[in-house]
Design a protein around this motif. Structure first.
Motif, PDB file in Angstrom:
ATOM      1  N   SER C 217      -1.689   8.810   5.747  1.00 33.51           N
ATOM      2  CA  SER C 217      -1.519   7.517   6.392  1.00 33.51           C
ATOM      3  C   SER C 217      -2.705   7.121   7.257  1.00 33.51           C
ATOM      4  O   SER C 217      -3.128   7.869   8.126  1.00 33.51           O
ATOM      5  CB  SER C 217      -0.258   7.555   7.250  1.00 33.51           C
ATOM      6  OG  SER C 217      -0.008   6.260   7.724  1.00 33.51           O
ATOM      7  N   GLY C 218      -3.247   5.953   6.994  1.00 31.60           N
ATOM      8  CA  GLY C 218      -4.378   5.460   7.777  1.00 31.60           C
ATOM      9  C   GLY C 218      -5.714   5.891   7.211  1.00 31.60           C
ATOM     10  O   GLY C 218      -6.746   5.361   7.579  1.00 31.60           O
ATOM     11  N   SER C 219      -5.728   6.853   6.278  1.00 34.68           N
ATOM     12  CA  SER C 219      -6.996   7.379   5.822  1.00 34.68           C
ATOM     13  C   SER C 219      -7.237   7.172   4.329  1.00 34.68           C
ATOM     14  O   SER C 219      -8.175   6.482   3.960  1.00 34.68           O
ATOM     15  CB  SER C 219      -7.074   8.865   6.154  1.00 34.68           C
ATOM     16  OG  SER C 219      -8.203   9.449   5.565  1.00 34.68           O
ATOM     17  N   HIS C 220      -6.417   7.739   3.479  1.00 36.80           N
ATOM     18  CA  HIS C 220      -6.691   7.592   2.047  1.00 36.80           C
ATOM     19  C   HIS C 220      -5.428   7.750   1.217  1.00 36.80           C
ATOM     20  O   HIS C 220      -4.413   8.228   1.683  1.00 36.80           O
ATOM     21  CB  HIS C 220      -7.741   8.609   1.594  1.00 36.80           C
ATOM     22  CG  HIS C 220      -7.346  10.033   1.832  1.00 36.80           C
ATOM     23  ND1 HIS C 220      -7.737  10.742   2.943  1.00 36.80           N
ATOM     24  CD2 HIS C 220      -6.624  10.888   1.103  1.00 36.80           C
ATOM     25  CE1 HIS C 220      -7.242  11.954   2.891  1.00 36.80           C
ATOM     26  NE2 HIS C 220      -6.570  12.084   1.789  1.00 36.80           N
ATOM     27  N   ILE C 222      -4.307   9.056  -2.817  1.00 39.22           N
ATOM     28  CA  ILE C 222      -4.810   9.722  -4.030  1.00 39.22           C
ATOM     29  C   ILE C 222      -3.917   9.361  -5.203  1.00 39.22           C
ATOM     30  O   ILE C 222      -2.688   9.385  -5.083  1.00 39.22           O
ATOM     31  CB  ILE C 222      -4.832  11.257  -3.840  1.00 39.22           C
ATOM     32  CG1 ILE C 222      -5.674  11.616  -2.624  1.00 39.22           C
ATOM     33  CG2 ILE C 222      -5.419  11.931  -5.076  1.00 39.22           C
ATOM     34  CD1 ILE C 222      -5.834  13.089  -2.406  1.00 39.22           C
ATOM     35  N   VAL C 240      -9.373   8.165  -5.710  1.00 39.78           N
ATOM     36  CA  VAL C 240      -9.112   8.255  -4.278  1.00 39.78           C
ATOM     37  C   VAL C 240      -9.517   6.923  -3.665  1.00 39.78           C
ATOM     38  O   VAL C 240     -10.636   6.460  -3.883  1.00 39.78           O
ATOM     39  CB  VAL C 240      -9.930   9.394  -3.627  1.00 39.78           C
ATOM     40  CG1 VAL C 240      -9.609   9.483  -2.153  1.00 39.78           C
ATOM     41  CG2 VAL C 240      -9.644  10.702  -4.324  1.00 39.78           C
ATOM     42  N   ARG C 242     -10.212   5.200  -0.189  1.00 37.72           N
ATOM     43  CA  ARG C 242     -10.410   5.518   1.227  1.00 37.72           C
ATOM     44  C   ARG C 242     -10.564   4.241   2.049  1.00 37.72           C
ATOM     45  O   ARG C 242     -11.318   3.349   1.663  1.00 37.72           O
ATOM     46  CB  ARG C 242     -11.680   6.353   1.388  1.00 37.72           C
ATOM     47  CG  ARG C 242     -11.461   7.809   1.091  1.00 37.72           C
ATOM     48  CD  ARG C 242     -12.695   8.644   1.414  1.00 37.72           C
ATOM     49  NE  ARG C 242     -12.438  10.044   1.175  1.00 37.72           N
ATOM     50  CZ  ARG C 242     -11.882  10.854   2.064  1.00 37.72           C
ATOM     51  NH1 ARG C 242     -11.568  10.396   3.238  1.00 37.72           N
ATOM     52  NH2 ARG C 242     -11.643  12.116   1.756  1.00 37.72           N
ATOM     53  N   ALA C 243      -9.876   4.203   3.175  1.00 37.75           N
ATOM     54  CA  ALA C 243      -9.957   3.029   4.039  1.00 37.75           C
ATOM     55  C   ALA C 243     -10.900   3.319   5.195  1.00 37.75           C
ATOM     56  O   ALA C 243     -10.695   4.240   5.967  1.00 37.75           O
ATOM     57  CB  ALA C 243      -8.576   2.688   4.575  1.00 37.75           C
ATOM     58  N   ILE C 244     -11.972   2.525   5.283  1.00 34.63           N
ATOM     59  CA  ILE C 244     -12.942   2.681   6.372  1.00 34.63           C
ATOM     60  C   ILE C 244     -13.151   1.315   6.981  1.00 34.63           C
ATOM     61  O   ILE C 244     -13.763   0.444   6.390  1.00 34.63           O
ATOM     62  CB  ILE C 244     -14.274   3.237   5.823  1.00 34.63           C
ATOM     63  CG1 ILE C 244     -14.016   4.582   5.182  1.00 34.63           C
ATOM     64  CG2 ILE C 244     -15.290   3.361   6.933  1.00 34.63           C
ATOM     65  CD1 ILE C 244     -15.159   5.080   4.344  1.00 34.63           C
ATOM     66  N   GLY C 245     -12.639   1.132   8.188  1.00 36.60           N
ATOM     67  CA  GLY C 245     -12.597  -0.212   8.776  1.00 36.60           C
ATOM     68  C   GLY C 245     -13.932  -0.796   9.155  1.00 36.60           C
ATOM     69  O   GLY C 245     -14.167  -1.988   9.031  1.00 36.60           O
TER      70      GLY C 245
END
Lengths: 322, 304, 554
Positions: C217-220, C222, C240, C242-245
């Motif tokens: 949660s909040g990161s990635h 798969i 994958v 990936r969430a990078i704000g």
């Protein structure tokens, strides 16, 4: 002692209560409401939809009613659902809390492990070249804007050298995941540690200098004891007292202060969660996370006071000496 | 806990001068204040233009016309830095000043009168200290001023964000000074000359003003200096979150934030504001440190 | 000391261990996006991040493809009046409606083996129609008043209105009845109990080419291939997301190999992408696709200074949109002249256009009576100043840049502009919806192919206190001909007639200028060389709807 603990508990509860009402009120002063956010992301939502959703989430009731409703539920143990994540508040908080504790725990310990010896060394020879060097190093750490530092570390170690990941968390689980997680933690921890070493070192140094100026230290030195023996045997305990207070206070700050680090390193921790909750007008989530942060600081103060008395035999809450 | 007594000023000055870093810092800060305080003057003298947008001259490197090059909109970088410094230093100094003012008033009242008043004030102070600073600032920075009933003219002015930042930082930062001042007031209150003055029938206000306050001056000055640096950093963090000084008003914080995405294209746009923040904050820290050592008679003297 | 040496050695060894899988390959593709979905339920809350991922694990019945044609994804054949699968009819109330018949793909199966059937259609419909289920936009479900089940795999939908887009049900995302029906037993708590959030890795929630196998949660997130998928098998063994704000960090992650590509739907800002492309074009393909995000400036027509059309035209003549697009966006974001996108088949190019001409602007302003200058700013005979406030969302760097450019350009023809920005939630939540902006409001509309601008241009849709601020006609535009056109166009099924009506709409828009058109924003897709099959669409339906076509060749 018991009296002290109880009175502290009472005070803390009052603070938390007042805090909860203030935050609720302040968030109410924030413009817009959660439904407005939904509208910005979905072009098809009509104003009728918005009205219906507001009704559904109970946003039409006055603020004081909503607060009272929240309070009565919270006291029963029902902390409600996060509107943004559609899950119970604590389900959302646990993973973030775990991540933050890892991050903060490591950097907190690392900062202390580095700061205390540095402070002692600087105190033993104040105004010397070594002292100046340490001061410079330490001040540099606290003077640099945190996101600048973070981006610098990323550019250096991830982009240019390519030895560390630039952000996120590990994909693998289990044993292999532990190794991987370590790599993902190195830069964020470094970033946080560099920023917090400064304060701790300075306090250690100042406190140690003051302690070393005492007569009993001079006596010990006169007796022929080496610096090492003097410090570990006599000075350290005294010098640590004020440091403990400051450090305990800092612990609470770290909690929410890691926000910048978490944002740049895409690390899903409490700092980022608090920010998203506030900006997303998610009352339930924001309140609980903020209260947690406050409770942690209050606990830090409390622990500091206890440690203070334990370290300094001159102060005691009990009538008899240990 | 050491008590501070007012030192003869020449002694203080001597001790300060021995602290090399503090002297250097003081000089650096003086330069920065002159440069940024007089920003409009320098800008006109050097014929720079930090306001007009020139799309044909974006990202120009340093040249005779633009000593530091231009930014992403073709504006002169040096001019923007000077104006930004004016804003950042202004916010830092003003917020620190007001925080100290509030803190001193509360601390001295609490320490001098003691009793119930002290207990209440101190509980309030403790309460505020336990609050997580950054989230609180975020909430305060995000609230809608017009909901508070402030007139539209103020809410909509270009400098609104400036005053807002200065105010909330001051509101959040007075607690350290309050505690410090209270502790020292408590000690000073018991001094003989204060007791004597009281016996002679001097009013509380007079005693506080004439006897206690001057002795507090030293610590207050130190605390203010140190917190200025901290506030400048805080402003940069708020800008990073989008809640700080709003463009087109330039501040070092928002110049740095805007340059994040450009670090590979034009690194100097990120380097200069960052370096300036760094230098000014570290200078404030060293200066405050030096002042503290100079004003404290019990601080360490160089040992073998 | 020995211990310290050991520790140092260990840390060195740790550092030298390779960073996990650098570079794209058929084994793994790491996609970077700027946000993490807050909920995974397809119909509650329309977040781009969620739609992006959802498109990998499920398919809508219909969607628009990259040429903006309506196509079938989950259905077998697109029903039209021409092929007889759509029949206009009268509703029980006597209104004009239509019955549209669809057939679900015969091999569509949920990940746990249960076939996708009409049971799911009915369930989704029930959830959509319930007022308290938490679904955001329910117009689709409201107008769908009856469903006839013809078999396990085919059904007929009865709509209570006959519009030209009768066969597009792009947002009808199927929910698995066999999993979520139980959670719907108490509809009011459904949004908190839905399996999409309480049991998000359940295979039965997905029938697309991939399954979600892990969520941090909040990161990635798969994903791995779904064995029950009915289309061509996907080429990547693992995806994958990936969430990078922070977009600077996003770029750093790409350069360091942490991610392999950046999604255009939510990725780098346009100027960042332009700069990136210049520096790294040898290793990456950067595709710029201008899309349906229409960046514009609303003009508050109730402001007396803006009521005069000459002033509005002068405002447009005074700004150099071409150069802004050229210089700021490298020409990637084409200047707009109306709200209709050039890629839309109804686009009319022969509308009045206002080229950059300060002379014309000055002439118009003089003519309109603003001919006294005091300190460079125009005043009229009554002594009023020609000044406006421009507002937009705070924190959007590109918008702030454009604002400052425009401010400067307007100043040179004597118009004073003050900039006032607000956080998005305030701006959209109150300022625009309650029309509290006094002059100019800059923002973007997201729309869809051939989207009729009824709510933004029809005089019945002006938000006022009287109608509780319903409607999106924030400019308060009132034009009788436009009203008539908007009312007729939705039900006009004849394409030639419709084309002419669209032409007229665009002409009125360009002549009256309730809005200053700026440009259509482009999305930047940053793909490693060798990655094929990613086809940006230009509208809001993601490229991941065709993820089974993505492939990687070294």
């Amino acid at each position: 002692m018991i009296q002290f603990v109880l009175s502290r508990l009472a005070q803390s509860t009052v603070v938390l209560l007042i805090m909860s009402f203030t935050i609720y009120g302040l968030m109410g002063l924030m413009p817009g409401d959660p439904i407005d956010l939904m509208i910005t992301s979905d072009p098809k939502i009509t104003t009728e939809d918005a009205a219906r959703l507001r009704e559904l989430y109970g946003l039409n009731a006055p603020l004081t009613d909503r607060y009272w409703h929240w309070l009565t539920n919270a006291l029963k143990g029902d902390f409600g659902f996060s509107r943004m994540f559609s899950r119970p508040v604590f389900d959302v908080i646990w993973p973030a809390l775990g991540n933050t504790l890892q991050l903060l725990g490591l950097s907190f310990l690392l900062a202390l492990v580095i700061a205390i010896p540095l402070g002692i060394i600087a105190a033993v020879k104040p105004y010397s070249k070594l002292d100046y060097a340490i001061n410079l190093f330490v001040f540099a750490g606290i003077s640099v804007p945190p996101f600048w530092l973070a981006l610098l570390l990323i550019t250096l170690f991830s982009v240019i050298f390519g030895i560390l990941p630039a952000g996120g968390t590990a994909e693998a689980a289990g044993v292999a995941g532990v190794w991987e997680s370590a790599k993902y933690l190195i830069l964020p921890v470094a970033s946080l540690t560099i920023a917090s070493i400064g304060g701790h070192t300075r306090y250690m140094r100042a406190s140690m200098i003051e302690t070393l100026g005492n007569d009993f230290i001079r006596t010990a030195r006169a007796k022929g004891l080496s610096w090492y023996q003097v410090i570990t045997g006599h000075a350290l305990r005294n010098a640590l007292i004020p440091v403990v207070t400051v450090v305990a206070l800092d612990f609470g700050y770290l909690f929410s202060g890691a926000l910048v680090t978490e944002t740049i390193f895409a690390y899903p921790g409490m700092g980022k969660l608090i920010f998203d909750a506030i900006m997303g007008n998610d009352y339930n989530l924001a309140l609980i996370t903020l209260l947690l942060a406050t409770a942690l600081t209050l606990f830090g103060n409390f622990a500091a006071d206890i440690a203070y008395t334990w370290l300094d035999p001159r102060l005691s809450f009990r009538k008899t000496r240990r | 806990m050491s008590m501070r007594v007012a030192q003869p000023s020449h002694l203080v000055w001597q001790r300060l001068c021995r602290h090399q870093m503090a002297v250097v810092s003081g000089a650096v800060l003086l330069c920065l204040v002159i440069l940024s305080g007089g920003a409009p003057l320098w800008i006109t003298l050097l014929e720079l233009d930090g306001q007009s947008v020139d799309l044909f001259n974006r990202f120009q490197p340093a040249s005779a016309q633009h000593p530091l090059g231009t930014d992403e909109l073709g504006r002169d970088l040096l001019a923007r830095l000077l104006e930004g410094g004016r804003v950042s230093l202004f916010v830092g100094l003003v917020a620190a000043f007001f925080a100290s003012l509030i803190g001193t008033l509360i601390g001295i009242t609490s320490g001098y009168f003691g009793g119930r008043l002290d207990a209440i004030l101190m509980r309030i102070t403790d309460g505020i200290i336990s609050l997580p600073m950054l989230p609180l600032l975020i909430v305060l920075a995000a609230i809608d001023l017009s909901k508070l009933g402030l007139p539209d003219a103020i809410v909509n002015s270009e400098n609104a964000s400036l005053f807002r930042i200065a105010t909330i930082v001051a509101l959040a930062g007075w607690t350290t000074v309050a505690r410090l001042v209270r502790a020292e007031t408590l000690a000073l209150r018991e001094r003989d000359y204060v007791r004597a003055s009281h016996a002679q029938g001097a009013s509380s206000v007079r005693i506080m003003r004439v006897h206690i306050l001057p002795n507090l001056a030293a610590s207050i000055i130190v605390a203010t200096t140190l917190s200025t640096g901290h506030i400048i950093l805080l402003e940069s963090v708020l800008s990073f979150l989008g809640l700080g000084i709003q463009p087109p008003v330039a501040s070092w914080g928002n110049l740095l934030t805007n340059a994040q995405e450009l670090i590979w294209e034009a690194p100097r746009l990120a380097f200069y504001p960052g370096a300036l923040i760094f230098i000014s904050v570290i200078a404030f820290n060293f200066l405050g440190d030096g002042l503290r050592d100079a004003l404290d008679p019990k601080s360490a003297t160089p040992q073998k | 000391m020995h211990l310290i040496k050991r520790l140092l050695f260990l840390s060195f060894a740790l550092l030298l261990m390779p960073v996990p899988a650098l570079g794209a390959s058929k084994e793994k593709l790491v996609i970077g996006i700027t946000q993490f979905p807050s909920t995974f339920h397809p119909n509650i809350d329309a977040m781009a991040a969620k739609s992006y991922i959802h498109a990998m694990v499920a398919r809508p019945f219909t969607t628009h493809d990259k040429n903006w044609n309506l196509v079938c994804l989950l259905c077998t054949q697109l029903p039209t009046i021409e092929n007889g699968m759509a029949k206009p009819e009268k509703t029980p109330e006597g209104k004009d409606g239509i019955a549209v018949t669809y057939a679900i793909h015969p091999k569509a199966t949920w990940g746990d083996g249960v076939p996708v059937s009409t049971k799911d259609v009915l369930f989704t419909w029930r959830v959509g129609r319930h007022e308290k289920s938490g679904i955001g936009n329910i117009e689709l479900y409201r107008s769908l008043y009856k469903i006839d089940v013809l078999s396990d795999k085919s059904f007929t939908l009865h709509f209570d209105k006959l519009t030209f887009d009768y066969n597009g049900i792009n947002d009808f995302n199927l929910l698995p009845a066999h999993i979520d029906e139980a959670n719907f037993s108490d509809p009011e708590t459904y949004k908190n109990k839905t399996a999409y959030d309480t049991d998000p890795l359940n295979k039965g929630l997905f029938f697309g080419p991939y399954l979600i196998t892990d969520i941090a949660s909040g990161s990635h997130v798969i994903l791995k291939p779904n064995p029950t998928w009915y289309g061509p098998p996907p080429k990547f063994d693992q995806i994958v997301v990936r969430a990078i704000g922070n977009t600077a960090a996003l770029e750093a992650n790409l350069l360091s190999g942490g991610i392999d590509m950046i999604a255009g739907e939510l990725g780098l800002t346009i100027d960042q992408a332009i700069s990136f492309e210049k520096r790294h074009r040898d290793k990456y393909n950067v595709i710029f696709k201008p899309g349906l995000i229409y960046e514009h400036i609303d003009l508050n027509l109730e402001n007396p200074l803006l009521a005069d059309v000459r002033v509005r035209r002068a405002l447009v003549h005074a700004i150099d949109r071409e150069t802004i697009s050229e210089r700021l966006f490298d020409g990637r974001q084409p200047v707009a002249h109306t709200s209709v996108n050039p890629l839309d088949w109804v686009f009319a190019d022969d509308v009045p256009k206002y080229e950059f001409s300060p002379d014309k602007a000055n002439a118009l302003l003089d003519e309109a009576g603003w001919n006294t200058r005091k300190r460079g700013i125009r005043h009229n005979a009554q002594g009023e100043k020609l000044t406006f406030e421009i507002m937009t969302t705070a924190g959007n760097r590109t918008r702030e840049l454009v604002q400052q450019i425009l401010q400067s350009q307007w100043k040179s023809v004597g118009i004073e502009i003050t900039i006032k920005n607000e956080p998005a939630r305030v701006f959209f939540g109150q300022t625009m919806t309650e029309r509290r902006y006094s002059g100019l409001g800059m923002y973007a509309w997201m729309s869809s192919p051939e989207n009729v601008p009824r709510t933004t241009l029809h005089s019945n849709h002006i938000p006022t206190t009287a109608n509780n601020f319903t409607g999106q006609n924030y400019t308060a535009f009132k034009n009788a001909e436009m009203d008539a056109l908007l009312e007729r166009i939705e039900t006009e099924l004849d394409k030639t007639k419709r084309l002419e009506m669209w032409r007229r709409i665009q002409h009125i828009y360009a002549e009256e200028l309730p809005v200053i058109p700026l440009y259509f924003r482009a999305s930047a897709f940053v793909l490693p060389k060798g990655l094929t099959g990613v086809e940006p669409t230009g509208h809001q339906y993601s490229t991941t709807l065709w993820i089974e076509n993505w492939d990687y060749q070294k």
